[in-house]
Design a protein around this motif. Sequence first.
Motif, PDB file in Angstrom:
ATOM      1  N   ALA A  56     -42.521 -48.331  41.706  1.00  0.00           N
ATOM      2  CA  ALA A  56     -41.189 -48.242  42.572  1.00  0.00           C
ATOM      3  C   ALA A  56     -41.078 -47.041  43.304  1.00  0.00           C
ATOM      4  N   LEU A  57     -41.166 -47.044  44.702  1.00  0.00           N
ATOM      5  CA  LEU A  57     -41.446 -46.041  45.597  1.00  0.00           C
ATOM      6  C   LEU A  57     -40.024 -45.855  46.393  1.00  0.00           C
ATOM      7  N   THR A  58     -39.696 -44.625  46.568  1.00  0.00           N
ATOM      8  CA  THR A  58     -38.455 -44.210  47.388  1.00  0.00           C
ATOM      9  C   THR A  58     -38.994 -43.147  48.111  1.00  0.00           C
ATOM     10  N   VAL A  59     -38.358 -42.806  49.542  1.00  0.00           N
ATOM     11  CA  VAL A  59     -38.368 -41.786  50.328  1.00  0.00           C
ATOM     12  C   VAL A  59     -36.836 -41.471  50.713  1.00  0.00           C
ATOM     13  N   ASP A  60     -36.326 -40.265  50.236  1.00  0.00           N
ATOM     14  CA  ASP A  60     -34.968 -40.115  50.706  1.00  0.00           C
ATOM     15  C   ASP A  60     -34.003 -40.825  50.321  1.00  0.00           C
TER      16      ASP A  60
ATOM     17  N   ARG B 282     -39.165 -47.999  49.514  1.00  0.00           N
ATOM     18  CA  ARG B 282     -40.114 -48.126  50.279  1.00  0.00           C
ATOM     19  C   ARG B 282     -40.976 -49.707  49.753  1.00  0.00           C
ATOM     20  N   ASP B 283     -40.979 -50.548  50.312  1.00  0.00           N
ATOM     21  CA  ASP B 283     -41.449 -51.921  49.955  1.00  0.00           C
ATOM     22  C   ASP B 283     -42.997 -51.755  50.425  1.00  0.00           C
ATOM     23  N   GLY B 284     -43.841 -51.259  49.379  1.00  0.00           N
ATOM     24  CA  GLY B 284     -45.257 -51.386  49.410  1.00  0.00           C
ATOM     25  C   GLY B 284     -45.916 -50.093  49.554  1.00  0.00           C
ATOM     26  N   GLN B 285     -47.179 -49.921  48.982  1.00  0.00           N
ATOM     27  CA  GLN B 285     -47.621 -48.647  49.362  1.00  0.00           C
ATOM     28  C   GLN B 285     -47.880 -48.021  50.755  1.00  0.00           C
TER      29      GLN B 285
ATOM     30  N   LYS C 297     -46.086 -48.572  53.468  1.00  0.00           N
ATOM     31  CA  LYS C 297     -44.933 -48.157  53.912  1.00  0.00           C
ATOM     32  C   LYS C 297     -44.612 -46.469  53.375  1.00  0.00           C
ATOM     33  N   TYR C 298     -45.000 -46.495  52.031  1.00  0.00           N
ATOM     34  CA  TYR C 298     -44.549 -45.303  51.470  1.00  0.00           C
ATOM     35  C   TYR C 298     -45.451 -44.260  52.165  1.00  0.00           C
ATOM     36  N   LEU C 299     -46.659 -44.505  52.441  1.00  0.00           N
ATOM     37  CA  LEU C 299     -47.626 -43.462  52.750  1.00  0.00           C
ATOM     38  C   LEU C 299     -47.717 -43.307  54.328  1.00  0.00           C
ATOM     39  N   ALA C 300     -47.065 -44.078  55.054  1.00  0.00           N
ATOM     40  CA  ALA C 300     -46.969 -44.074  56.268  1.00  0.00           C
ATOM     41  C   ALA C 300     -46.375 -42.542  57.058  1.00  0.00           C
ATOM     42  N   ASP C 301     -45.625 -41.985  56.304  1.00  0.00           N
ATOM     43  CA  ASP C 301     -45.259 -40.747  56.772  1.00  0.00           C
ATOM     44  C   ASP C 301     -45.104 -39.713  55.741  1.00  0.00           C
ATOM     45  N   GLY C 302     -46.427 -39.922  54.801  1.00  0.00           N
ATOM     46  CA  GLY C 302     -46.357 -38.867  53.700  1.00  0.00           C
ATOM     47  C   GLY C 302     -47.058 -37.704  54.097  1.00  0.00           C
ATOM     48  N   GLY C 303     -47.512 -36.874  53.011  1.00  0.00           N
ATOM     49  CA  GLY C 303     -48.266 -35.518  53.426  1.00  0.00           C
ATOM     50  C   GLY C 303     -49.883 -35.824  53.419  1.00  0.00           C
ATOM     51  N   LEU C 304     -50.468 -34.747  53.649  1.00  0.00           N
ATOM     52  CA  LEU C 304     -51.872 -34.606  53.408  1.00  0.00           C
ATOM     53  C   LEU C 304     -52.431 -33.898  52.428  1.00  0.00           C
ATOM     54  N   VAL C 305     -53.431 -34.357  51.861  1.00  0.00           N
ATOM     55  CA  VAL C 305     -54.002 -33.534  50.578  1.00  0.00           C
ATOM     56  C   VAL C 305     -55.544 -33.181  50.441  1.00  0.00           C
TER      57      VAL C 305
END
Length: 352
Positions: free
Chosen positions: A88-92, A96-99, A101-109
């Motif tokens: 289960a993934l949420t942003v603010d 977010r339905d699916g990985q 979409k969750y990663l689309a605006d995520g950070g970098l590592v």
Amino acid sequence: MVRTLRLLDFRCFSGLDLELPAAGGVFTGENAQGKTSILEAICVLTRLHSPRTRRMATMARVGTGHFGIAGETWEQERKVRFSKEGLALTVDGESRDGQSKYLADGGLVVWMGNEDLDLVRGSGEIRRRYLDFLGAQLDPGYRRAWARYKVALKSKSLLLKESRPNEAEIAAYEEILIEHGTELTASRTKLVTALEPLAAAAQAEVSGKAEPLTLAYRPSGGICLRSALEHARERERRLRQSVVGPHRDDLELRLHGLAASEFASEGQQRTLALALKLAQGKLLEQLGGRLPVYLMDDIFGELDPGRRNALMHHLPGAAQKWITTTTLDWLKETPELENLARFTVGSGSVTR
């Protein structure tokens, strides 16, 4: 970059609540106390990726079957929850339905650890994972292509193991492999071309010597995947496995024109592994449009003062650094790190 981190039933932590300054922090403690798990949690929260395992379930605290990771990263409140129902993934606060979409605006590592020596000494699979982790952070299409390629590859591999393989079905899956495999090969080739000058510069700076480094992407069956599959057809039927494609490609590393895995000294190999990760960070910064966070797992104790200071000098000064170590003896020899916040990790808790 990462301002707060909260854990619930993650690895050895029943609960954890951390706040870090912008520069980052140094986590010290004995082995098997949870230092690496803190860095791993940041990687999962940011990229849904663990450098230690491919199975989410293994990160749950023993006896729980679930875990939660949350935190403020790149000015967003992000949450990752894992249970028997899945992720289960949420942003603010929004689901977010699916990985993807969750990663689309995520950070970098960028992850750096002692196991990075395997980038030079180990199998081609380890170097492919290095390229895949970089490619997936820079281009959502890369992650989609790799996922679809793997699904088709698994299906084809199962067919090849049958006593009388269905050639029509194999041909259908090969069309999918050709489509997405060609995309992967082209993307990886571009990545290696961009990485080479960055890695060569890092190798020279960290080693303090003129050590010409070259990188080359080597497709297992040549540039044309369709032709490679045709030429490998008889061998694949005989071996009952897929022998060409991006899952068999490799990244060639050479120092002074010689294979680094065979002819480089241990010190050169260790520096080369660092150079590859530093190049990864530089390319993420250049193409990703933001600084990555550097997760550095117990690497400083293995480096002499010269290499440690050269490494820190090569890192972006404004980048956040999370560092684990079993001892602080080396810290006084590395001025760039003396002002980082310090934490002690032990028995499933962290104190500043």
